[in-house]
Design an enzyme around this catalytic site. Sequence first.
Site, PDB file in Angstrom:
ATOM      1  N   LYS A 107      -5.421   5.477   0.327  1.00 27.83           N
ATOM      2  CA  LYS A 107      -4.886   4.569   1.354  1.00 27.83           C
ATOM      3  C   LYS A 107      -3.380   4.794   1.468  1.00 27.83           C
ATOM      4  O   LYS A 107      -2.699   5.028   0.442  1.00 27.83           O
ATOM      5  CB  LYS A 107      -5.214   3.119   0.963  1.00 27.83           C
ATOM      6  CG  LYS A 107      -4.843   2.087   2.017  1.00 27.83           C
ATOM      7  CD  LYS A 107      -5.351   0.694   1.635  1.00 27.83           C
ATOM      8  CE  LYS A 107      -4.913  -0.369   2.621  1.00 27.83           C
ATOM      9  NZ  LYS A 107      -5.441  -1.709   2.297  1.00 27.83           N
ATOM     10  N   SER A 163      -7.864  -4.310   5.839  1.00 30.67           N
ATOM     11  CA  SER A 163      -6.864  -3.356   6.257  1.00 30.67           C
ATOM     12  C   SER A 163      -7.179  -1.915   5.859  1.00 30.67           C
ATOM     13  O   SER A 163      -6.588  -0.991   6.425  1.00 30.67           O
ATOM     14  CB  SER A 163      -5.506  -3.742   5.695  1.00 30.67           C
ATOM     15  OG  SER A 163      -5.478  -3.614   4.275  1.00 30.67           O
ATOM     16  N   SER A 167      -9.342  -6.607   2.079  1.00 30.16           N
ATOM     17  CA  SER A 167      -9.067  -5.324   2.729  1.00 30.16           C
ATOM     18  C   SER A 167      -9.977  -4.194   2.296  1.00 30.16           C
ATOM     19  O   SER A 167      -9.924  -3.109   2.878  1.00 30.16           O
ATOM     20  CB  SER A 167      -7.613  -4.918   2.482  1.00 30.16           C
ATOM     21  OG  SER A 167      -6.764  -5.760   3.190  1.00 30.16           O
TER      22      SER A 167
END
Lengths: 90, 449
Positions: B50, B124, B148
């Site tokens: 990420k 997210s 997320s």
Amino acid sequence: MDDSEFSRLLKICRIHLSEDERLAIKKDTNDILEYFNSLSEVSTKEVHEAYHPISVPEKIRSDVPLDFPDVPLLLKNTKTYRFYVVGPDI
Amino acid sequence: MNSIKEFMACDKPDGYAEKLLSELRKANERLNAFNNITEHLADGMPFSVKDNICVKGVETTASSKILKGYIPAFNATAVQRMLDNGFSFLGKTNMDEFGFGSFGINSENPARNPFDESYAAGGSSSGAAVATSILKHHVAIAESTGGSISAPAAFCGVVGFTPTYGAISRYGLIDYANSLDKIGIMARSASDIKYVFGILNGPDAKDTTSLDIKYKSENKKSIILIDQLIKNIDKDVESNFMGFVDRIEGMGYVIKHRSMPFIDKAIPSYYIIAMAEASTNLAKYTGFKYGFKNEDFTSNYNKFFTDARSAFGTEAKRRIVLGTFVRSASVKDRYYSQALKLRALLLQELNKLLSEGFILSPTMPIKVPKLEDVKKLSALENYKMDVMTIPPNLCGLPHISFPYAYKNGMPLAAQLTTSHGNDNAALDFVQEWERSFKYKFKYNIGELR
């Protein structure tokens, strides 16, 4: 939150908003704060704050400088003069 | 073939890496899963990271314009441990800016759902979920603050695991909210996640909040349903979920309905704490470190700082404003301290329920939404979508999201929560589920034939 309080808050945050953003965020701020106010319905007199969700044993590390092998790569993220990071006037 | 060990051991055909990268780049033009993709892929199992986790020498922006050009000079501990165990870095995945979002839309180029590109990928960790859904052999290193990992895993039909707070070192993670952030894992099966979790967990001298505990697998064969969470959700989601609960009952689990005090206070408590911590964490982006944006150093500090912070997106600005307010002296007790006390109460209540068994819920209260529909939601409506994912995240409890059905071509997912340190039980539960359920994927980039 009224207009002057909101302006003061933006100044503290060092955030500049366009007129559209200002209208939208001010409205959101008031709606969200009203929602947050529901927490006051709960009596928490005898309750301690949970700063962490799990107890973390206290760890202390020696206050000694360590070698960092990639200082040149690190400094590429900044404007430098000799070995100083250049920043704005204070 | 689906296990990491088998993939690592087998001989790949000539040109395997080049073909994978070429197909991935092509898919990425449509799906926006990656912010950048490596030029050369080594032999090990590919892993993505990420974009809020540092990889040495690779631009790391947390999908924020304010970090454009920032090149870390070190690897996050999680990344280093993957490399040390023979995994190959594939690229940095797209996300909501700094993790601020549940649908992946707070990014310059929002990721798109691989089942149907007009649908949201979730957030997210939107890119991590899309990458996992399109790559046959791959694991994603993701991060969750309030949901997320679970939300995008649910929307993209993959398995998303968020471990106990502190289980995986956060050294090298770009902080959103320190008391809530957890690095986790997404993959196409719980067994792959369990293998990677075994590599990543453990203490780290560079992260003083990292835990040094043994992870258990205790299963009481009971499933707790919190009634308030299942009420007032999308009716299709509710009926499908209750059908899934029947199947779980058929696997020998006892289903118990419970109501939980204070559960309606989880969302406001979470957002107060998250925004308060985010507003202090984002103060370090001054425009002259972490990639410099403005070389005119003649203006005064306040103007320079304000100009630099214009690079934040609207959601980041909203959270800075609210976070600064809730921790200001005149209202701190009413908001910030009260939220921390509510966290203590919620943890106490959740622990009571978890002493009886696992907590199970739908991962999200709605079906996978269209991108155009989530863009119409107000900020508060957006926050309320995290109703299922916030309680375990606020309390640092391990939880896992996994698909249990497909309706109209889109996945439906459930989320299982267990007690601190019982992480392996959640993974073992999903492995048990996988024995009778076959996951579906639209893409299989990198498949070995």
